[in-house]
Structure formats: structure tokens, C-alpha cells
Write an enzyme that holds these catalytic residues in place. Structure first.
Site, PDB file in Angstrom:
ATOM      1  N   VAL A   1      -4.552  -5.816 -20.528  1.00 42.99           N
ATOM      2  CA  VAL A   1      -3.648  -5.407 -18.956  1.00 42.99           C
ATOM      3  C   VAL A   1      -2.242  -4.565 -19.448  1.00 42.99           C
ATOM      4  O   VAL A   1      -1.962  -4.706 -20.180  1.00 42.99           O
ATOM      5  CB  VAL A   1      -2.910  -6.849 -19.193  1.00 42.99           C
ATOM      6  CG1 VAL A   1      -1.856  -6.989 -18.212  1.00 42.99           C
ATOM      7  CG2 VAL A   1      -3.311  -8.305 -18.685  1.00 42.99           C
ATOM      8  N   ASP A   2      -2.183  -3.378 -18.341  1.00 41.57           N
ATOM      9  CA  ASP A   2      -2.196  -2.641 -18.888  1.00 41.57           C
ATOM     10  C   ASP A   2      -1.749  -1.562 -20.055  1.00 41.57           C
ATOM     11  O   ASP A   2      -0.241  -1.478 -20.749  1.00 41.57           O
ATOM     12  CB  ASP A   2      -0.141  -3.074 -17.915  1.00 41.57           C
ATOM     13  CG  ASP A   2      -0.256  -3.749 -17.249  1.00 41.57           C
ATOM     14  OD1 ASP A   2      -0.755  -2.633 -15.942  1.00 41.57           O
ATOM     15  OD2 ASP A   2       0.201  -4.301 -16.454  1.00 41.57           O
TER      16      ASP A   2
ATOM     17  N   GLY B   1       0.713  -1.434  -0.373  1.00 41.25           N
ATOM     18  CA  GLY B   1      -0.161  -0.482   0.092  1.00 41.25           C
ATOM     19  C   GLY B   1       0.854   1.434  -0.086  1.00 41.25           C
ATOM     20  O   GLY B   1       0.032   2.014   0.394  1.00 41.25           O
ATOM     21  N   SER B   2       2.095   1.031  -1.104  1.00 42.07           N
ATOM     22  CA  SER B   2       2.411   2.559  -0.356  1.00 42.07           C
ATOM     23  C   SER B   2       2.407   3.835  -1.046  1.00 42.07           C
ATOM     24  O   SER B   2       2.609   4.474  -1.271  1.00 42.07           O
ATOM     25  CB  SER B   2       4.321   2.586  -0.600  1.00 42.07           C
ATOM     26  OG  SER B   2       4.479   2.151  -1.992  1.00 42.07           O
ATOM     27  N   ASN B   3       1.968   3.304  -2.745  1.00 40.76           N
ATOM     28  CA  ASN B   3       1.280   4.209  -3.284  1.00 40.76           C
ATOM     29  C   ASN B   3       0.062   4.829  -2.867  1.00 40.76           C
ATOM     30  O   ASN B   3      -0.231   5.520  -2.727  1.00 40.76           O
ATOM     31  CB  ASN B   3       1.013   3.755  -5.001  1.00 40.76           C
ATOM     32  CG  ASN B   3       2.282   3.292  -5.735  1.00 40.76           C
ATOM     33  OD1 ASN B   3       2.786   4.586  -5.724  1.00 40.76           O
ATOM     34  ND2 ASN B   3       2.701   2.488  -5.782  1.00 40.76           N
TER      35      ASN B   3
ATOM     36  N   LEU C   1      -9.460  -5.937 -14.460  1.00 41.72           N
ATOM     37  CA  LEU C   1     -11.194  -5.474 -14.347  1.00 41.72           C
ATOM     38  C   LEU C   1     -11.273  -6.278 -15.154  1.00 41.72           C
ATOM     39  O   LEU C   1     -10.960  -5.896 -16.773  1.00 41.72           O
ATOM     40  CB  LEU C   1     -11.183  -4.132 -13.737  1.00 41.72           C
ATOM     41  CG  LEU C   1     -10.537  -3.619 -12.554  1.00 41.72           C
ATOM     42  CD1 LEU C   1     -11.064  -1.900 -12.195  1.00 41.72           C
ATOM     43  CD2 LEU C   1     -10.991  -4.362 -11.033  1.00 41.72           C
TER      44      LEU C   1
ATOM     45  N   HIS D   1       1.617   1.479 -12.994  1.00 37.34           N
ATOM     46  CA  HIS D   1       2.392   0.179 -13.646  1.00 37.34           C
ATOM     47  C   HIS D   1       3.935   1.144 -12.961  1.00 37.34           C
ATOM     48  O   HIS D   1       4.588   2.021 -14.258  1.00 37.34           O
ATOM     49  CB  HIS D   1       2.295  -0.053 -15.251  1.00 37.34           C
ATOM     50  CG  HIS D   1       2.961  -0.966 -15.536  1.00 37.34           C
ATOM     51  ND1 HIS D   1       2.573  -2.665 -14.870  1.00 37.34           N
ATOM     52  CD2 HIS D   1       3.980  -1.682 -16.124  1.00 37.34           C
ATOM     53  CE1 HIS D   1       3.490  -3.236 -15.459  1.00 37.34           C
ATOM     54  NE2 HIS D   1       4.329  -2.619 -15.942  1.00 37.34           N
TER      55      HIS D   1
ATOM     56  N   MET E   1      -4.379  -6.872  -6.895  1.00 37.19           N
ATOM     57  CA  MET E   1      -3.432  -7.891  -8.086  1.00 37.19           C
ATOM     58  C   MET E   1      -4.679  -8.453  -9.413  1.00 37.19           C
ATOM     59  O   MET E   1      -4.558  -9.916  -8.871  1.00 37.19           O
ATOM     60  CB  MET E   1      -2.562  -8.698  -7.064  1.00 37.19           C
ATOM     61  CG  MET E   1      -1.529  -8.472  -6.273  1.00 37.19           C
ATOM     62  SD  MET E   1      -0.587  -7.327  -7.324  1.00 37.19           S
ATOM     63  CE  MET E   1       0.635  -8.986  -8.326  1.00 37.19           C
TER      64      MET E   1
HETATM   65  C1  GRF Z   1       3.724  -0.711  -7.650  1.00 36.50           C
HETATM   66  O1  GRF Z   1       5.298  -1.175  -7.779  1.00 36.50           O
HETATM   67  C2  GRF Z   1       3.356  -0.495  -8.836  1.00 36.50           C
HETATM   68  O2  GRF Z   1       3.830  -0.277  -9.753  1.00 36.50           O
HETATM   69  C3  GRF Z   1       2.465  -1.936  -8.913  1.00 36.50           C
HETATM   70  O3  GRF Z   1       2.281  -2.628  -7.627  1.00 36.50           O
HETATM   71  C4  GRF Z   1       2.708  -2.274  -6.628  1.00 36.50           C
HETATM   72  C5  GRF Z   1       2.041  -1.655  -5.715  1.00 36.50           C
HETATM   73  O4  GRF Z   1       2.937  -1.846  -4.391  1.00 36.50           O
HETATM   74  N1  GRF Z   1       1.133  -2.221 -10.037  1.00 36.50           N
HETATM   75  P1  GRF Z   1       2.829  -0.759  -2.974  1.00 36.50           P
HETATM   76  O5  GRF Z   1       1.488  -1.102  -2.377  1.00 36.50           O
HETATM   77  O6  GRF Z   1       1.802   0.243  -4.332  1.00 36.50           O
HETATM   78  O7  GRF Z   1       3.648   0.305  -2.228  1.00 36.50           O
END
Ligand code: GRF
Length: 204
Positions: free
Chosen positions: A147-148, A15-17, A96, A112, A93
Site C-alpha cells: 500500500v503506497d 476525478g480532479s487528477n 491491485l 498519494h 479506492m
Molecule cells: C487525491 O487526493 C489523490 O492524491 C488520492 O485520492 C484523491 C483523488 O482526488 N489518491 P481526485 O478524485 O483526483 O480529485
């Protein structure tokens, strides 16, 4: 908090993003408000972050539903119940499908960890490192049925150094993810994105 776009974040992992988005919203750098964090993983680190920021959260597990459509509907219904206008995938993960995509047309974003269209899919940083590229980075894009593959909003580059490992490269990319994801969300929140076919332009 009138005037702020209501954001729902979907995250399966650490969840860092999500944290970067929540921080940017809380500080006013991003004109949005995260109103709900949804996860498919009861162990997701993102759940703790939601608590820290006093953001409501909910676990929606795949096993509680007999079909994929019902599972996705549960996400859509919860997002709608919270009045979500913009969905941000942050390490979610799962792919959709149509009913979800149609519920939020041009209103779902993803980050991504590679310079799309290079290295889509899983372990993008490792894919780029193994390929031997000298520059990599990250991409914020709209989500479509592929996908992306959706329209790109923002990208940032980082160098790939001779002594990098997939992990050191991933850490360098992650710093940029935390910078450009809130920025891209702001563009959408402020109505600054204009589509020209699959291209996007940021209005001044
Ligand atoms: C990130 O590298 C993002 O680009 C990818 O999954 C990872 C998630 O990391 N889609 P976090 O859970 O946000 O730390």
C-alpha cells in the site's frame, strides 16, 4: 496521435487528477493520450469529466463478479482492448493484486497526498495534520503489491500552516498533485525513468 503513450486512468471519485492528466495530454504538455477512463463507482464525478473530454469510459462494478480475480481481470481485459500502455490510478479506492500488477509491469502509477513513506493509506492529509508535521505534500510512485510502497518518481512539498484544517491542507496539496502527476507521466511516456534498485532516476 502516433508516438503518444496510451494511458488508461482508473478513478473512483471526483476525478480532479484525471482532469489534470486529460488537460495536460490535450494541450500537448504531456506526451500521452488518455484512451479510457475506468471506474468501479457509477456515481464517480470522473465519468462526467470523461464526457467533457470525449474520452471513452466504462463502469466495472465489483458486484458483477463473484471473485476479486475476475473483477480485476475485467479491468485488465478492458485496458488491453484499448491498447493501454500506462495505467494511472487517480483516486482509485482499491488495492491491485498480482494478476493486475503482472499485466502491467512497471506500468502502473499512483498519486498519494502525502510525502511517502510518511502517512500511507487513507486520509493521508488528515493523518499528517493530526501528527503535527510542518511540511507535507504529495508523491507520484509506481504501484507494487504494497500500500503506497512502490518506487517514487516525483514529490512536491507544501507548508502546513498554524491555522490549517485537514481540508485547507488537502486543497493546498491537491494543487501540487495536479502539477506533478502529469509531469511524472511525461517522464515515463518519454522513457526517461531509469531504475536503480527501488530508486528511480530521471534521465536528462
Ligand atoms: C487525491 O487526493 C489523490 O492524491 C488520492 O485520492 C484523491 C483523488 O482526488 N489518491 P481526485 O478524485 O483526483 O480529485
Amino acid at each position: 496521435m502516433a508516438g503518444l503513450i496510451k494511458i488508461g486512468v482508473l478513478a473512483s471519485g471526483r476525478g480532479s487528477n484525471f482532469r489534470a492528466i486529460a488537460q495536460a495530454c490535450a494541450s500537448g504538455r504531456c506526451r500521452g493520450e488518455v484512451v479510457i477512463l475506468l471506474t468501479d463507482n457509477p456515481q464517480a464525478g470522473a465519468l462526467k469529466i470523461a464526457k467533457e473530454f470525449a474520452i471513452p469510459s466504462k463502469v466495472i462494478g465489483r458486484k458483477s463478479f463473484s471473485t476479486r480475480d475476475e473483477f480485476e481481470e475485467a479491468f485488465v481485459n478492458t485496458l488491453k482492448a484499448y491498447g493501454v500502455e500506462l495505467v494511472c490510478l487517480a483516486g482509485f479506492m482499491r488495492i491491485l493484486h498480482k494478476p493486475f500488477l503482472e499485466a502491467f509491469p512497471k506500468r502502473i502509477l499512483n498519486i498519494h497526498p502525502a510525502l511517502l513513506p510518511a502517512f500511507p493509506g487513507l486520509e493521508a492529509q488528515k493523518q499528517a495534520w493530526e501528527y503535527g508535521v510542518k511540511v507535507s505534500g504529495c508523491t507520484v510512485h509506481f504501484v507494487d503489491a504494497g500500500v503506497d510502497t512502490g518506487s517514487i518518481i516525483l514529490q512536491a512539498t507544501v507548508p502546513v500552516l498554524d491555522d490549517d484544517t485537514p481540508e485547507t491542507l488537502a486543497a493546498r496539496i491537491l494543487e501540487q498533485e495536479h502539477r506533478i502527476y502529469p509531469e511524472a507521466i511525461s517522464f515515463v511516456a518519454e522513457g526517461k525513468i531509469k531504475f536503480e534498485g527501488r530508486m528511480t532516476r530521471v534521465l536528462k
